[in-house]
Design a protein around this motif. Structure first.
Motif, mmCIF file in Angstrom:
data_model
loop_
_atom_site.group_PDB
_atom_site.id
_atom_site.type_symbol
_atom_site.label_atom_id
_atom_site.label_comp_id
_atom_site.label_asym_id
_atom_site.label_seq_id
_atom_site.Cartn_x
_atom_site.Cartn_y
_atom_site.Cartn_z
ATOM 1 N N PRO A 226 0.959 -1.451 0.058
ATOM 2 C CA PRO A 226 0.113 0.053 -0.013
ATOM 3 C C PRO A 226 0.923 1.283 0.003
ATOM 4 N N LEU A 227 0.550 2.332 -0.663
ATOM 5 C CA LEU A 227 1.183 3.714 -0.844
ATOM 6 C C LEU A 227 1.642 3.880 0.541
ATOM 7 N N LYS A 228 0.818 3.891 1.370
ATOM 8 C CA LYS A 228 1.140 4.597 2.750
ATOM 9 C C LYS A 228 2.263 3.773 3.655
ATOM 10 N N GLN A 229 2.609 2.537 3.204
ATOM 11 C CA GLN A 229 3.518 1.726 3.560
ATOM 12 C C GLN A 229 4.834 1.801 2.788
ATOM 13 N N ALA A 230 4.688 2.424 1.789
ATOM 14 C CA ALA A 230 5.753 2.202 0.629
ATOM 15 C C ALA A 230 6.998 2.841 1.120
ATOM 16 N N ASP A 231 6.983 3.930 1.869
ATOM 17 C CA ASP A 231 8.399 4.558 2.524
ATOM 18 C C ASP A 231 9.281 3.715 3.174
ATOM 19 N N ASP A 232 8.681 2.641 3.929
ATOM 20 C CA ASP A 232 9.288 1.754 4.669
ATOM 21 C C ASP A 232 10.233 0.423 3.916
ATOM 22 N N TYR A 233 9.918 0.543 2.558
ATOM 23 C CA TYR A 233 10.423 -0.339 1.741
ATOM 24 C C TYR A 233 11.800 0.291 0.927
ATOM 25 N N ILE A 234 11.993 1.554 1.387
ATOM 26 C CA ILE A 234 13.033 2.365 0.713
ATOM 27 C C ILE A 234 14.380 2.421 1.428
ATOM 28 N N PHE A 235 15.535 1.730 0.962
ATOM 29 C CA PHE A 235 16.670 1.795 1.666
ATOM 30 C C PHE A 235 17.415 3.181 1.445
ATOM 31 N N GLY A 236 17.630 3.687 0.249
ATOM 32 C CA GLY A 236 18.280 4.811 -0.015
ATOM 33 C C GLY A 236 18.301 5.028 -1.533
ATOM 34 N N ARG A 325 21.755 21.853 -15.358
ATOM 35 C CA ARG A 325 21.663 22.140 -13.988
ATOM 36 C C ARG A 325 20.064 22.033 -13.534
ATOM 37 N N THR A 326 19.629 21.156 -12.766
ATOM 38 C CA THR A 326 18.190 20.998 -12.539
ATOM 39 C C THR A 326 17.948 20.548 -10.946
ATOM 40 N N SER A 327 16.869 20.066 -10.861
ATOM 41 C CA SER A 327 16.532 19.455 -9.556
ATOM 42 C C SER A 327 15.604 18.173 -9.493
ATOM 43 N N SER A 328 15.869 17.082 -8.578
ATOM 44 C CA SER A 328 15.017 15.924 -8.845
ATOM 45 C C SER A 328 13.808 16.234 -8.431
ATOM 46 N N LYS A 329 13.123 17.289 -8.028
ATOM 47 C CA LYS A 329 11.813 17.705 -7.885
ATOM 48 C C LYS A 329 10.857 17.501 -9.166
ATOM 49 N N ASN A 330 11.619 17.690 -10.189
ATOM 50 C CA ASN A 330 10.847 17.542 -11.575
ATOM 51 C C ASN A 330 10.251 16.035 -11.925
ATOM 52 N N LEU A 331 9.476 15.389 -10.891
ATOM 53 C CA LEU A 331 8.876 14.261 -11.138
ATOM 54 C C LEU A 331 7.534 14.283 -10.948
ATOM 55 N N LEU A 332 6.827 13.723 -11.864
ATOM 56 C CA LEU A 332 5.249 13.813 -11.672
ATOM 57 C C LEU A 332 4.886 12.682 -10.538
ATOM 58 N N TRP A 333 5.562 11.651 -10.356
ATOM 59 C CA TRP A 333 4.975 10.496 -9.524
ATOM 60 C C TRP A 333 6.152 10.425 -8.193
ATOM 61 N N SER A 334 5.812 10.129 -7.079
ATOM 62 C CA SER A 334 6.669 9.759 -5.882
ATOM 63 C C SER A 334 6.944 8.559 -5.879
ATOM 64 N N TRP A 335 8.196 8.365 -5.121
ATOM 65 C CA TRP A 335 8.386 6.738 -4.906
ATOM 66 C C TRP A 335 7.411 5.949 -4.378
#
Lengths: 429, 429
Positions: A226-236, A325-335
């Motif tokens: 589930p989207l709400k748990q997805a942050d827990d799956y990210i190492f780095g 030169r840019t920023s990684s914020k230029n994404l439509l979708w989050s991790w």
């Protein structure tokens, strides 16, 4: 926060960072985990063996062996709460006011054995990669490239704003920063409108500026994350250059997607910046006006990371220029959205899986994450200096991506470099 | 050739076969290598430990430990000349006129320990899979599906006859025969012409009848495998069902190819039939009138395998029908061509990589390797019997693929079964 170890100004590896990687040295050729700090690494295999982690709390005591393995997979698999205590403990070990001076600061023998100048270590792939998936979440890039390949009317496919488009990439050819790659040969169309291909070295080698995410734990097949748990799956995170042969790609990619255009190599930076280290740099991504399906709806607005990104190109003749030169914020979708979508079918992720963001491009000139976009498919060459221009990459060119968040005052949280050189094709055609 | 061990008539596992797999048993839960023979397996881990290989010639004596590993990767990595001597030795051990009776036939203790009824073993994935690549070499299927998805005029893309089209698949969700899979949920268009998707369990779960090939040795990144050497890189073959959610596929696959439509699971048969065992069954594949680039030109005409293939569908109510009978010779590209193309960019293969052939379909009705083709995208249901019909698969349906070459007289060289059941979706929508 200051360290008793001198950290050079501008270092990506401040106390606020503590990124993890895999090193070897001339003295000890075995691959082993380390963290980068200033101009040094701490060999945490040696550090662990010599009792450096004696005061570490909330760590499973029977798991110290994870710091002696040749990849970070077993450490990653312990989960984010464990990464957090280890990272914070190591940071505290290096603090000027460290509560654990005997762990390293006052232990001259251990400092000599485990604290090694960065310039003396060789870095390796930080994790054994199971599957590598490349997303396409950089909407500006998708729009620009779609326009070049299919015209402005069909630039973004109808599905683009509804789901994080992705394809399965090639894991075997992911290499660590510094690994040179040979120019691929393959089938390309000799001219626009041609229908019979020729066989030759690619004439359109390009870069793709991306952020990579390593997965720390898996889900069972059939059971989406589930989207709400997805942050827990990210190492780095790492920087990523998803090298692309545009002429091979254009001929091969319909209907099943890119294959040989991408599978000759993907370069990642050596140091994994842990998810926690980048938490302070959340911001809002590109706005999506589309009403999303329930499994992709996200409440938080600061859903992407703001990492400053720079791409420089250096030629064999020694000319060099920062071309992006840019920023990684230029994404439509989050991790979390990407992870939720990846697994909504029941697909299982595993520890060590690598996800790519898709190419990050800004809106303006000079912010494009691929040469294809910068040169409008090769029509308007980029000036490198010294009279050299580039439509695409030439043999001997080296591309270096740098990325960092934060400030010198608070300590940079950076990736070091993601670097690669294109060598001449090996295959005789 | 006859065996002292009774081999039931019609067994896929004759003396002419000797396929390799990974088993566990209630008595010994550890995963270990075995070969299948008639209605038994020989646990070659136990066989090796008890001196069964004492008379084996031309085998690196320090490598016997490969037979005690939980996957076949280390054995595969020894290369085809070693697979050959091991397979022939084991065949000789089982021959009626075996030159090595003491190796097993007259060793009652070892027979009791190592010769186990097939019905008493659990099988597992035979190799740890690095990358999984799925080709699209079944031209009849490509033509049929292309017609349904894009119309007859665009059925085969312009590149189709020039190169073996392929995409990178998902390795983590490859499962062994017998593993049930949950119906995936995802985004699908509610009706033809709709532009906004809905989120629901897939209503179009399909099969794809394929042959899989396991790679036994790798090439260095940047160094393609020449077509003439490609046979040396093949460990052996399995049956494969590349399950597909057609409605998810149709909405997601442009421009980067199938993703969630395929990554919920791919089933392979448990026993790897070694490349040597199928050498006698070479034949000519589909004719390609296109002039090929040099790296794909093949001198031998008998470039594909003639494996009889059957697909049966059984419902939860107990009705069952064989829905497909065809041969694996219905491929436009040979395995050496696929390997040469995969690596022409410099892409590196590794031991344990899995390649899929693409769906095998014949020309006539009743020879189609997918339900999509059989039912013309669901329009003309297949009768299963007992009043049941199928447009696509229903929850509880089990699909069994069987494949074999040869004759009962000379001994069948078969794969056993590649079986899987579709369970209801897990995710609440």
């Amino acid at each position: 926060m200051k360290s008793w170890l001198p950290i050079p100004p501008g270092s990506h590896f401040s106390l606020a960072n503590i990124p993890f990687g895999i090193i070897s040295t001339t003295a000890i050729p075995a691959r082993r985990p380390a963290i980068a700090i200033g101009a040094h690494v701490l060999d945490i295999s040696t550090f662990a063996k010599e009792g450096g982690f004696a005061k570490l709390q909330n760590f499973p005591s029977d798991k110290l062996a994870v710091f002696s393995e040749p990849t970070l997979n077993s450490f990653a698999a312990l989960g984010r709460p464990v990464h957090r205590v280890v990272r914070e403990y190591i940071r505290d070990v290096f603090r000027e006011d460290t509560p654990y001076p005997e762990a390293l600061q006052t232990n001259e023998a251990l400092k000599k054995a485990a604290l090694i100048p960065l310039s003396e270590v060789e870095t390796h792939l930080p994790l054994a990669i199971g599957d590598y998936t490349d997303f396409f979440a950089g909407r500006n890039h998708a729009h620009n490239v779609g326009t070049l390949f299919r015209g402005a009317a069909n630039a973004l496919q109808p599905n683009y704003n509804h789901l994080p488009v992705a394809y399965h990439g090639r894991a075997s050819s992911v290499v660590v920063s510094g690994t040179p790659l040979h120019r691929p040969v393959g089938q390309v169309l000799p001219a626009p409108g041609a229908t019979t291909p020729v066989f030759k070295p690619s004439g359109r080698i390009d870069i793709e500026l991306e952020i990579g995410t390593f997965i720390c734990k898996g889900n069972a097949l059939g059971h989406p994350i589930p989207l709400k748990q997805a942050d827990d799956y990210i190492f780095g995170y790492v920087l990523m250059n998803d090298w692309s042969a545009r002429d091979i790609q254009q001929w091969e990619y319909v209907p099943l997607g890119p294959f040989n255009a991408k599978n000759f190599g993907t370069t990642i930076s050596a140091w994994v910046v842990l998810a926690d280290a980048l938490e302070p740099f959340r911001t809002q991504g590109l706005t999506n006006e589309t009403e999303l399906q329930s499994y992709l709806r996200e409440e938080r607005k600061d859903n992407v990371l703001d990492i400053n990104l720079e791409v420089s190109l250096s030629t064999a003749k020694g000319n060099s220029r920062t071309i992006t030169r840019t920023s990684s914020k230029n994404l439509l979708w989050s991790w979390p959205q990407m992870i939720a979508h990846h697994t909504i079918s029941g697909c299982n992720l595993r520890t060590g899986d690598l996800l790519g963001s898709g190419t990050v491009s800004g809106f303006e000139e000079g912010t494009h994450g691929s040469i294809l976009e910068q040169t409008k498919a090769g029509k308007f060459p980029v000036e490198i200096g010294g009279g050299e221009v580039r439509n695409f990459l030439a043999d001997g060119d080296t591309v270096v991506i740098k990325g960092w968040s934060g400030s010198n005052e608070d300590g940079l949280v950076g990736f070091g470099e993601c670097s690669g050189q294109i060598l001449a094709a090996v295959t005789q055609v």
